[in-house]
Scaffold this motif. Structure first.
Motif, mmCIF file in Angstrom:
data_model
loop_
_atom_site.group_PDB
_atom_site.id
_atom_site.type_symbol
_atom_site.label_atom_id
_atom_site.label_comp_id
_atom_site.label_asym_id
_atom_site.label_seq_id
_atom_site.Cartn_x
_atom_site.Cartn_y
_atom_site.Cartn_z
ATOM 1 N N VAL A 146 0.853 -1.203 0.000
ATOM 2 C CA VAL A 146 0.000 0.000 0.000
ATOM 3 C C VAL A 146 0.884 1.247 0.000
ATOM 4 C CG1 VAL A 146 -1.730 1.306 1.312
ATOM 5 C CG2 VAL A 146 -1.882 -1.179 1.163
ATOM 6 N N ASP A 147 2.041 1.094 0.655
ATOM 7 C CA ASP A 147 2.967 2.238 0.700
ATOM 8 C C ASP A 147 3.336 2.734 -0.690
ATOM 9 O OD1 ASP A 147 4.991 1.760 3.708
ATOM 10 O OD2 ASP A 147 3.125 2.825 3.255
ATOM 11 N N THR A 148 3.328 1.787 -1.661
ATOM 12 C CA THR A 148 3.746 2.196 -3.022
ATOM 13 C C THR A 148 2.764 3.222 -3.604
ATOM 14 O OG1 THR A 148 2.449 0.406 -4.001
ATOM 15 C CG2 THR A 148 4.765 -0.089 -3.495
ATOM 16 N N VAL A 149 1.572 3.306 -2.978
ATOM 17 C CA VAL A 149 0.553 4.245 -3.501
ATOM 18 C C VAL A 149 0.677 5.588 -2.769
ATOM 19 C CG1 VAL A 149 -1.927 4.533 -3.935
ATOM 20 C CG2 VAL A 149 -0.937 2.251 -3.839
ATOM 21 N N VAL A 150 1.671 5.628 -1.860
ATOM 22 C CA VAL A 150 1.793 6.838 -1.022
ATOM 23 C C VAL A 150 1.899 8.095 -1.874
ATOM 24 C CG1 VAL A 150 3.488 8.064 0.428
ATOM 25 C CG2 VAL A 150 2.854 5.726 0.954
ATOM 26 N N GLY A 151 1.158 9.129 -1.488
ATOM 27 C CA GLY A 151 1.353 10.465 -2.061
ATOM 28 C C GLY A 151 0.901 10.634 -3.489
ATOM 29 N N SER A 152 0.031 9.739 -3.996
ATOM 30 C CA SER A 152 -0.296 9.913 -5.417
ATOM 31 C C SER A 152 -1.739 10.349 -5.659
ATOM 32 C CB SER A 152 -0.037 8.596 -6.158
ATOM 33 O OG SER A 152 -0.615 7.553 -5.434
ATOM 34 N N SER A 153 -2.539 10.414 -4.612
ATOM 35 C CA SER A 153 -3.929 10.827 -4.854
ATOM 36 C C SER A 153 -4.591 11.093 -3.497
ATOM 37 C CB SER A 153 -4.667 9.676 -5.566
ATOM 38 O OG SER A 153 -6.066 9.826 -5.436
ATOM 39 N N LEU B 252 -13.529 -0.347 3.962
ATOM 40 C CA LEU B 252 -12.578 -1.401 4.389
ATOM 41 C C LEU B 252 -12.809 -1.810 5.837
ATOM 42 C CD1 LEU B 252 -9.217 -0.306 2.699
ATOM 43 C CD2 LEU B 252 -10.772 -2.148 2.009
ATOM 44 N N VAL B 253 -13.138 -0.851 6.687
ATOM 45 C CA VAL B 253 -13.407 -1.220 8.088
ATOM 46 C C VAL B 253 -14.668 -2.088 8.157
ATOM 47 C CG1 VAL B 253 -14.023 -0.343 10.391
ATOM 48 C CG2 VAL B 253 -12.224 0.804 9.053
ATOM 49 N N HIS B 254 -15.661 -1.748 7.345
ATOM 50 C CA HIS B 254 -16.874 -2.598 7.302
ATOM 51 C C HIS B 254 -16.518 -4.007 6.846
ATOM 52 C CE1 HIS B 254 -20.245 -0.053 8.258
ATOM 53 N NE2 HIS B 254 -19.956 0.842 7.328
ATOM 54 N N LYS B 255 -15.695 -4.115 5.801
ATOM 55 C CA LYS B 255 -15.458 -5.421 5.163
ATOM 56 C C LYS B 255 -14.357 -6.231 5.852
ATOM 57 C CE LYS B 255 -18.504 -5.338 1.854
ATOM 58 N NZ LYS B 255 -19.490 -6.396 1.602
ATOM 59 N N LEU B 256 -13.313 -5.528 6.348
ATOM 60 C CA LEU B 256 -12.129 -6.232 6.865
ATOM 61 C C LEU B 256 -11.851 -5.952 8.333
ATOM 62 C CD1 LEU B 256 -9.732 -5.419 3.848
ATOM 63 C CD2 LEU B 256 -11.041 -7.554 4.215
ATOM 64 N N GLY B 257 -12.609 -5.010 8.905
ATOM 65 C CA GLY B 257 -12.392 -4.681 10.314
ATOM 66 C C GLY B 257 -11.322 -3.623 10.509
ATOM 67 N N GLU B 258 -10.542 -3.353 9.449
ATOM 68 C CA GLU B 258 -9.524 -2.297 9.574
ATOM 69 C C GLU B 258 -9.113 -1.793 8.192
ATOM 70 O OE1 GLU B 258 -5.463 -5.035 9.642
ATOM 71 O OE2 GLU B 258 -5.786 -3.530 11.181
ATOM 72 N N ALA B 259 -8.419 -0.648 8.197
ATOM 73 C CA ALA B 259 -7.908 -0.098 6.932
ATOM 74 C C ALA B 259 -6.576 0.580 7.223
ATOM 75 C CB ALA B 259 -8.882 0.930 6.380
ATOM 76 N N PHE B 260 -5.642 0.491 6.259
ATOM 77 C CA PHE B 260 -4.410 1.288 6.362
ATOM 78 C C PHE B 260 -4.425 2.256 5.187
ATOM 79 C CE2 PHE B 260 -0.304 2.753 7.277
ATOM 80 C CZ PHE B 260 0.307 2.953 6.046
ATOM 81 N N ILE B 261 -4.406 3.560 5.471
ATOM 82 C CA ILE B 261 -4.482 4.567 4.412
ATOM 83 C C ILE B 261 -3.140 5.285 4.290
ATOM 84 C CG2 ILE B 261 -5.729 6.625 3.613
ATOM 85 C CD1 ILE B 261 -7.450 4.042 3.886
ATOM 86 N N PRO B 262 -2.493 5.222 3.110
ATOM 87 C CA PRO B 262 -1.202 5.891 2.928
ATOM 88 C C PRO B 262 -1.345 7.393 2.953
ATOM 89 C CG PRO B 262 -2.005 5.112 0.814
ATOM 90 C CD PRO B 262 -2.998 4.643 1.844
ATOM 91 N N ALA B 263 -0.213 8.065 3.140
ATOM 92 C CA ALA B 263 -0.222 9.540 3.106
ATOM 93 C C ALA B 263 -0.818 9.968 1.763
ATOM 94 C CB ALA B 263 1.212 10.045 3.234
#
Ligand code: EPZ
Length: 439
Positions: A89-96, A106-117
């Motif tokens: 996911v880090d590879t998507v950092v800072g692009s949008s 994601l929290v609904h579906k997986l219980g958690e989410a990690f969102i890049p900068a």
């Protein structure tokens, strides 16, 4: 890699371009597909960077994504959705900026989410405080991580009452995407109601959501147990349509924008006509043209819908450099959207910036030291220059200025323009522009 475009100005643009779906809608509909328990199909999807970034992020989460660029059809199957490796996911950092909207689904579906900068245009601070406050109200917890944030909800996400300090488009989308399958009813006050938001509500309703928009911009969402996939044709990109309209006006030309929708652009069309532009609405779109005669200066103020969209402002400023008299622009949505005027002044424009609110009402940026009002004195002859693209809409405005200017311009960083304007160099060539892409 920053691409450079050489432009020989002074030629009127003539011809037809085809608009595709709205950049500021399609990526949100893609995120909404995560909420469904079956495949979704999105049509009229432009081949732009945001679509690429969101597709990558969906695939990193185990979704099956296929995009037929020629047809503009995107299919997403979220059946095997799973938690990704953080490093990926880090590879998507800072692009949008779109990844922030993955939180609720994601929290609904997986219980958690990690969102890049996040990335996105540098037109202001672009905080996400409204988003995070909204998620906390639903019962989410937020942890700051090295390259982003982790969101989780041990007790699940529950309907709540949210009042937005400002009718933020993103925070409204965040709330809609989280509330649809939250347990209970959510009431969102001071919501944004842009056409792109309304089309996202269309998508969610197709999926099985229960959402009502009241006359006072209060949106009520009744949480349901589950949602199914959708099939939807995106609304057209009104920001891109207005950009081509100004390209026609500033070069004294005529451009038919296939797919442009009058009802999304009413406010823009009124301003376009008031400054001396003209347009013909037809079954296939809108034909914008310079009818001859002088362009007239005007005071305008950007605002939330149905006001004058802030993304319409930068291309219009270039047209206003050709208008007789003093035009005044009060930008009330972003605090730093006039940085691009320096390059226009270098080309011969006469634009001065002010910290004061030069509009009908003081806005959030009064007395906060932001130069968010501009006075444009015209008409001024623009001369070609070497310029660097700072953000998406300013980038397209530079293309318009270079096309309207006498002589040659070298515009570098045009790859930023590809974020929101599909195949813009081909479109320019089809309109007769004298351009050359330099690697
Ligand atoms: C969306 O940005 C669009 N981008 C923007 O288009 C558009 O200009 C904007 O809406 C307004 O219409 C996309 O949809 C990808 P906001 P968004 O949240 O959602 C403040 C383009 O060129 N704010 O409505 O980020 C914020 O700083 C782009 O296509 C907070 O303070 O816009 C700004 O001053 C540019 N805290 C104002 O609200 C928050 O948590 C409006 O932002 C969120 C926003």
């Amino acid at each position: 890699m920053s691409e450079k475009l050489k432009i020989k100005g002074g030629k009127a643009l003539q011809g037809t371009i085809e608009l595709r779906g709205a950049k500021n809608f399609v990526s949100k509909a893609m995120v909404a597909s995560i909420l469904g328990n079956s495949k979704s199909v999105l049509e009229n999807v432009p081949a732009i960077k945001d679509v690429e970034v969101v597709s990558k992020l969906l695939m990193l989460h185990g979704c099956d994504v296929s995009y037929n660029k020629t047809k503009g059809v995107l299919e997403i199957d979220p059946e095997n959705i799973s938690s990704p490796k953080i490093a990926d996911v880090d590879t998507v950092v800072g692009s949008s900026r779109i990844p922030i909207l993955f939180c609720g689904p994601l929290v609904h579906k997986l219980g958690e989410a990690f969102i890049p900068a996040l990335g996105g245009c540098k037109i202001g601070d672009r905080p996400i405080d409204f988003h995070l406050e909204s998620l906390r109200k639903f019962g989410a917890q937020i942890e700051k991580k090295e390259h982003g944030i982790r969101i989780f909800a041990p007790d699940g996400l529950h309907g709540t009452k949210i009042n937005l300090p400002y009718p933020s488009v993103g925070a409204t989308e965040q709330t809609l995407l989280t509330a649809c399958i939250a347990d209970g009813v959510t009431q969102l006050t001071n919501a944004a109601i842009e056409p792109e938001i309304m089309d996202l509500i269309n998508v969610l309703q197709k999926m099985g959501a229960i959402i009502s928009v009241n006359t006072d911009r209060v949106i009520t969402i009744e949480g349901v147990k589950e949602l199914r996939g959708f099939t939807h044709i995106s609304l057209p990109d009104r920001a891109e349509a207005a950009s081509w309209a100004n390209a026609a006006l500033a070069t004294g030309g005529r451009v038919q924008v296939l797919g442009a929708k009058q009802s999304d652009m009413t406010t823009f069309l009124n301003i376009f006509r008031k400054i001396g532009g003209e347009f013909d609405i037809n079954d296939n779109g809108i034909e914008f043209y310079h009818p001859g005669g002088e362009l007239k200066s005007i005071p305008i103020e950007t605002d939330v819908h149905p006001g004058f969209l802030t993304d319409w402002m930068q291309p219009l400023v270039v047209s206003l450099t050709q208008a007789h008299g003093l035009s005044i622009v009060h930008e009330t949505v972003y605090e730093n959207r006039f940085g691009f005027t320096n390059a226009l002044n270098k080309m011969g424009a006469k634009i001065q910036l002010y910290r004061e609110c030069l509009g009908s009402v003081p806005c959030r940026f009064q007395q906060r030291n932001f130069k968010h009002s501009a006075v444009i004195s015209g008409p001024t002859k623009l001369r070609g220059a070497d310029i660097e693209v700072p953000d998406l809409r300013a980038g397209f405005s530079y293309l318009i200025a270079a096309l309207a200017a006498e002589g040659e311009s070298n515009v570098s960083g045009v790859d930023i323009i590809e974020r929101g304007y599909e195949s813009f160099t081909e479109k320019l060539e089809n309109l007769g522009a004298n351009i050359e892409l330099l690697k």
